[in-house]
Design a protein around this motif. Structure first.
Motif, PDB file in Angstrom:
ATOM      1  N   UNK A 265       0.832  -1.207   0.000  1.00 55.55           N
ATOM      2  CA  UNK A 265       0.000   0.000   0.000  1.00 55.55           C
ATOM      3  C   UNK A 265       0.863   1.252   0.000  1.00 55.55           C
ATOM      4  N   UNK A 266       1.984   1.225   0.762  1.00 53.50           N
ATOM      5  CA  UNK A 266       2.908   2.364   0.769  1.00 53.50           C
ATOM      6  C   UNK A 266       3.496   2.600  -0.619  1.00 53.50           C
ATOM      7  N   UNK A 267       3.814   1.506  -1.323  1.00 51.39           N
ATOM      8  CA  UNK A 267       4.402   1.611  -2.652  1.00 51.39           C
ATOM      9  C   UNK A 267       3.474   2.322  -3.623  1.00 51.39           C
ATOM     10  N   UNK A 268       2.163   2.154  -3.426  1.00 49.99           N
ATOM     11  CA  UNK A 268       1.176   2.745  -4.327  1.00 49.99           C
ATOM     12  C   UNK A 268       0.824   4.182  -3.965  1.00 49.99           C
ATOM     13  N   UNK A 269       1.366   4.684  -2.844  1.00 44.52           N
ATOM     14  CA  UNK A 269       1.033   6.044  -2.406  1.00 44.52           C
ATOM     15  C   UNK A 269       1.811   7.127  -3.140  1.00 44.52           C
ATOM     16  N   UNK A 270       2.755   6.724  -3.974  1.00 44.56           N
ATOM     17  CA  UNK A 270       3.523   7.718  -4.732  1.00 44.56           C
ATOM     18  C   UNK A 270       4.775   8.152  -4.014  1.00 44.56           C
ATOM     19  N   UNK A 271       5.077   9.454  -4.081  1.00 41.40           N
ATOM     20  CA  UNK A 271       6.332   9.992  -3.544  1.00 41.40           C
ATOM     21  C   UNK A 271       6.432   9.812  -2.032  1.00 41.40           C
ATOM     22  N   UNK A 272       5.358  10.076  -1.289  1.00 43.04           N
ATOM     23  CA  UNK A 272       5.397   9.940   0.168  1.00 43.04           C
ATOM     24  C   UNK A 272       5.633   8.490   0.583  1.00 43.04           C
ATOM     25  N   UNK A 273       4.971   7.555  -0.119  1.00 41.03           N
ATOM     26  CA  UNK A 273       5.187   6.142   0.179  1.00 41.03           C
ATOM     27  C   UNK A 273       6.602   5.696  -0.137  1.00 41.03           C
ATOM     28  N   UNK A 274       7.144   6.211  -1.244  1.00 36.43           N
ATOM     29  CA  UNK A 274       8.515   5.862  -1.619  1.00 36.43           C
ATOM     30  C   UNK A 274       9.515   6.349  -0.580  1.00 36.43           C
ATOM     31  N   UNK A 275       9.295   7.545  -0.046  1.00 36.10           N
ATOM     32  CA  UNK A 275      10.190   8.069   0.993  1.00 36.10           C
ATOM     33  C   UNK A 275      10.139   7.218   2.250  1.00 36.10           C
ATOM     34  N   UNK A 276       8.942   6.748   2.612  1.00 38.09           N
ATOM     35  CA  UNK A 276       8.803   5.910   3.798  1.00 38.09           C
ATOM     36  C   UNK A 276       9.501   4.565   3.606  1.00 38.09           C
ATOM     37  N   UNK A 277       9.369   3.984   2.409  1.00 34.58           N
ATOM     38  CA  UNK A 277      10.041   2.716   2.117  1.00 34.58           C
ATOM     39  C   UNK A 277      11.559   2.902   2.137  1.00 34.58           C
ATOM     40  N   UNK A 278      12.037   4.034   1.605  1.00 36.23           N
ATOM     41  CA  UNK A 278      13.475   4.330   1.657  1.00 36.23           C
ATOM     42  C   UNK A 278      13.976   4.441   3.084  1.00 36.23           C
ATOM     43  N   UNK A 279      13.133   4.995   3.972  1.00 37.46           N
ATOM     44  CA  UNK A 279      13.509   5.115   5.378  1.00 37.46           C
ATOM     45  C   UNK A 279      13.635   3.729   6.019  1.00 37.46           C
ATOM     46  N   UNK A 280      12.685   2.840   5.705  1.00 35.02           N
ATOM     47  CA  UNK A 280      12.773   1.463   6.211  1.00 35.02           C
ATOM     48  C   UNK A 280      14.036   0.777   5.687  1.00 35.02           C
ATOM     49  N   UNK A 281      14.388   1.052   4.427  1.00 30.52           N
ATOM     50  CA  UNK A 281      15.598   0.467   3.844  1.00 30.52           C
ATOM     51  C   UNK A 281      16.844   0.938   4.586  1.00 30.52           C
ATOM     52  N   UNK A 282      16.864   2.212   4.965  1.00 29.52           N
ATOM     53  CA  UNK A 282      18.018   2.737   5.724  1.00 29.52           C
ATOM     54  C   UNK A 282      18.132   2.062   7.090  1.00 29.52           C
ATOM     55  N   UNK A 283      16.998   1.900   7.771  1.00 30.47           N
ATOM     56  CA  UNK A 283      17.021   1.232   9.074  1.00 30.47           C
ATOM     57  C   UNK A 283      17.555  -0.197   8.945  1.00 30.47           C
ATOM     58  N   UNK A 284      17.073  -0.914   7.935  1.00 30.29           N
ATOM     59  CA  UNK A 284      17.528  -2.294   7.733  1.00 30.29           C
ATOM     60  C   UNK A 284      19.003  -2.324   7.347  1.00 30.29           C
ATOM     61  N   UNK A 285      19.480  -1.311   6.618  1.00 30.87           N
ATOM     62  CA  UNK A 285      20.901  -1.225   6.275  1.00 30.87           C
ATOM     63  C   UNK A 285      21.763  -1.150   7.526  1.00 30.87           C
ATOM     64  N   UNK A 286      21.335  -0.350   8.500  1.00 35.67           N
ATOM     65  CA  UNK A 286      22.077  -0.228   9.759  1.00 35.67           C
ATOM     66  C   UNK A 286      22.148  -1.580  10.468  1.00 35.67           C
ATOM     67  N   UNK A 287      21.011  -2.279  10.516  1.00 38.62           N
ATOM     68  CA  UNK A 287      20.966  -3.586  11.199  1.00 38.62           C
ATOM     69  C   UNK A 287      21.915  -4.571  10.515  1.00 38.62           C
ATOM     70  N   UNK A 288      21.841  -4.659   9.179  1.00 37.25           N
ATOM     71  CA  UNK A 288      22.709  -5.583   8.449  1.00 37.25           C
ATOM     72  C   UNK A 288      24.176  -5.217   8.597  1.00 37.25           C
ATOM     73  N   UNK A 289      24.476  -3.912   8.543  1.00 37.18           N
ATOM     74  CA  UNK A 289      25.867  -3.465   8.669  1.00 37.18           C
ATOM     75  C   UNK A 289      26.427  -3.801  10.046  1.00 37.18           C
ATOM     76  N   UNK A 290      25.609  -3.655  11.093  1.00 44.95           N
ATOM     77  CA  UNK A 290      26.057  -3.982  12.454  1.00 44.95           C
ATOM     78  C   UNK A 290      26.387  -5.472  12.558  1.00 44.95           C
ATOM     79  N   UNK A 291      25.501  -6.319  12.048  1.00 47.02           N
ATOM     80  CA  UNK A 291      25.742  -7.757  12.113  1.00 47.02           C
ATOM     81  C   UNK A 291      26.971  -8.152  11.306  1.00 47.02           C
ATOM     82  N   UNK A 292      27.102  -7.611  10.108  1.00 43.83           N
ATOM     83  CA  UNK A 292      28.235  -7.969   9.254  1.00 43.83           C
ATOM     84  C   UNK A 292      29.558  -7.469   9.831  1.00 43.83           C
ATOM     85  N   UNK A 293      29.566  -6.249  10.340  1.00 44.30           N
ATOM     86  CA  UNK A 293      30.810  -5.707  10.913  1.00 44.30           C
ATOM     87  C   UNK A 293      31.205  -6.452  12.182  1.00 44.30           C
ATOM     88  N   UNK A 294      30.205  -6.878  12.976  1.00 48.30           N
ATOM     89  CA  UNK A 294      30.536  -7.674  14.174  1.00 48.30           C
ATOM     90  C   UNK A 294      31.118  -9.026  13.757  1.00 48.30           C
TER      91      UNK A 294
END
Length: 443
Positions: free
Chosen positions: A108-137
């Motif tokens: 549903x967020x994907x279909x919301x246009x620009x605002x939905x895309x920004x929210x999905x990008x924010x989730x991607x950044x959060x997940x990037x931090x989690x993956x980077x922490x695990x990989x660096x450890x």
């Protein structure tokens, strides 16, 4: 309008670059950002013994570490602050894209246009931090268990490694976004491109040195050069290949005027999945080799058996490599392209494929055509990646001549050149509009 655009595109030349001030600023910004990235690949992490690290890397470079070192521009071999590179962000992006197909909230967020895309990008950044922490450890623990690489093992080293590598990945993610918005091309792709290209001269010099020492014959080196040229030409041809579906729009009446029906094309790329399939296939197949190299012969017997069976050049390795490329090609294409959504959008705007009923039948037809061209695209990726893999295995040619690296370099170059041409075309349009306004004022 279309003929004017075609005429401009035909007359387009890079001599107009000198007059396009905005484009020059974007190019200089991109070059400056990539220079900052390259400098960061030479800043080492604290607490690392470089000589011991070089010995460990020499034994482990045939595994997934060698692949990541290629993408990071040698940062892994130097254990620099950008050793993780942008790979956690790419992994996070793919995971989020997968989740959008199974999660109604994300869809549903994907279909919301620009605002939905920004929210999905924010989730991607959060997940990037989690993956980077695990990989660096994991890297910190792996380095502590690799002999005398770490001068002072312990929690202080682990925490500092996690903070350094995670911070480096987040900085590169931000830098890539800045290149995309203020520079030329896709920032994330250009960062990987810069890492591969920066190590190409040393790889070529190493190959020529092997030829001078007699380890590689002159004929084999010439064959590698000819193969690289042929593969590049093949990649360019296949990446530009499209299957265009004819779309018709019926006549429409606006007020007292009746507009004739129009036609357009729905372009379907032969390779919709890009470079994701070979990257994922290589990563999965190289994991056992990497684990075995870190265990230094202390691992279980089954791991040694598996590593020997799927080593470079072995028939099982080649078979699994091709099968994984084909699987990920179909899998990722199904994620990035939704025939049902495309058919619904055509139906909403009154478009239809001649001879095909709008709606469900159109979705089935698009899916049928997409499946057929994906078979060709998967075969193309398998061929491009398999032939260089054979050379790497039997002739000890460096990783940088592999199909994956050539595919990334050629694809990113084509995309960047297309964006430069787009900016030059827009600049020429602006010049024509200004001339037209001046002529209007004189009259």
């Amino acid at each position: 309008m279309a003929s004017a655009a075609e005429q401009l595109a035909a007359n387009l030349n890079f001599g107009a670059l000198a007059k396009a001030e905005e484009l020059k600023k974007r190019i200089w910004f991109t070059l400056g950002a990539l220079l900052v990235y390259r400098l960061g690949t030479y800043i080492p992490m604290p607490g690392i013994n470089p000589d011991a690290l070089a010995d460990v890397f020499r034994t482990a470079q045939q595994g997934i570490i060698g692949l990541f070192n290629m993408f990071s521009g040698g940062a892994v071999s130097r254990m620099a602050i950008f050793a993780l590179n942008i790979m956690p962000y790419i992994s996070a992006s793919i995971i989020v894209q997968l989740l959008t197909t199974v999660s109604p909230q994300l869809e549903a967020l994907k279909k919301e246009g620009e605002s939905g895309r920004k929210q999905i990008n924010q989730y991607t950044r959060y997940l990037t931090v989690v993956l980077a922490v695990f990989q660096s450890y994991g890297i910190a623990v792996g380095l502590e268990g690799s002999g005398a690489v770490v001068s002072d093992p312990g929690w202080f080293f682990r925490i500092s490694t996690v903070l350094t590598l995670t911070g480096g990945t987040m900085f590169l993610m931000w830098l890539g976004e800045q290149i995309t918005s203020r520079g030329i091309g896709n920032g994330i792709s250009l960062i990987i491109f810069a890492g591969i290209v920066a190590e190409l001269p040393s790889a070529i010099a190493g190959t020529l040195e092997l030829g001078r020492q007699g380890a590689l014959s002159t004929g084999l080196i010439l064959a590698v050069i000819l193969m690289a040229v042929a593969v590049i030409m093949f990649i360019v041809f296949m990446e530009r290949a499209q299957r265009r579906l004819l779309i018709q729009y019926p006549k429409r009446q606006v007020g007292n005027k009746v507009y004739e029906g129009q036609s357009s094309h729905l372009p379907l790329k032969l390779n919709s999945s890009g470079v994701i399939p070979p990257i994922f296939a290589s990563s999965l197949l190289l994991i056992p080799t990497t684990v075995a190299s870190f265990s230094q012969g202390q691992g279980p017997a089954w791991l040694t058996t598996v590593t020997s069976l799927i080593g470079h050049g072995r028939p099982l390795f080649m078979l699994l490599y091709v099968l994984l490329i084909v699987f990920f090609c179909f899998f990722y294409t199904a994620i990035v392209f939704n025939p049902t959504e495309t058919a619904d959008n055509l139906k909403k705007h009154g478009g239809f494929i001649p001879g095909i009923r709008p709606g469900e039948r159109t979705a089935e037809y698009i899916d049928y055509v997409l499946t057929r061209i994906t078979v060709i695209g998967a075969a193309y990726l398998a061929i491009v990646c398999l032939f260089p893999e054979i050379l790497i295995s039997y002739a000890a040619v460096p990783f940088y001549f592999g199909g994956t690296s050539l595919l990334i370099v050629v694809s990113v170059t084509m995309d960047t050149v297309a964006q430069v041409q787009g900016h030059l075309l827009a600049h020429q349009y602006e010049g024509l509009v200004k001339k037209a306004k001046l002529r209007g004022k004189r009259r």
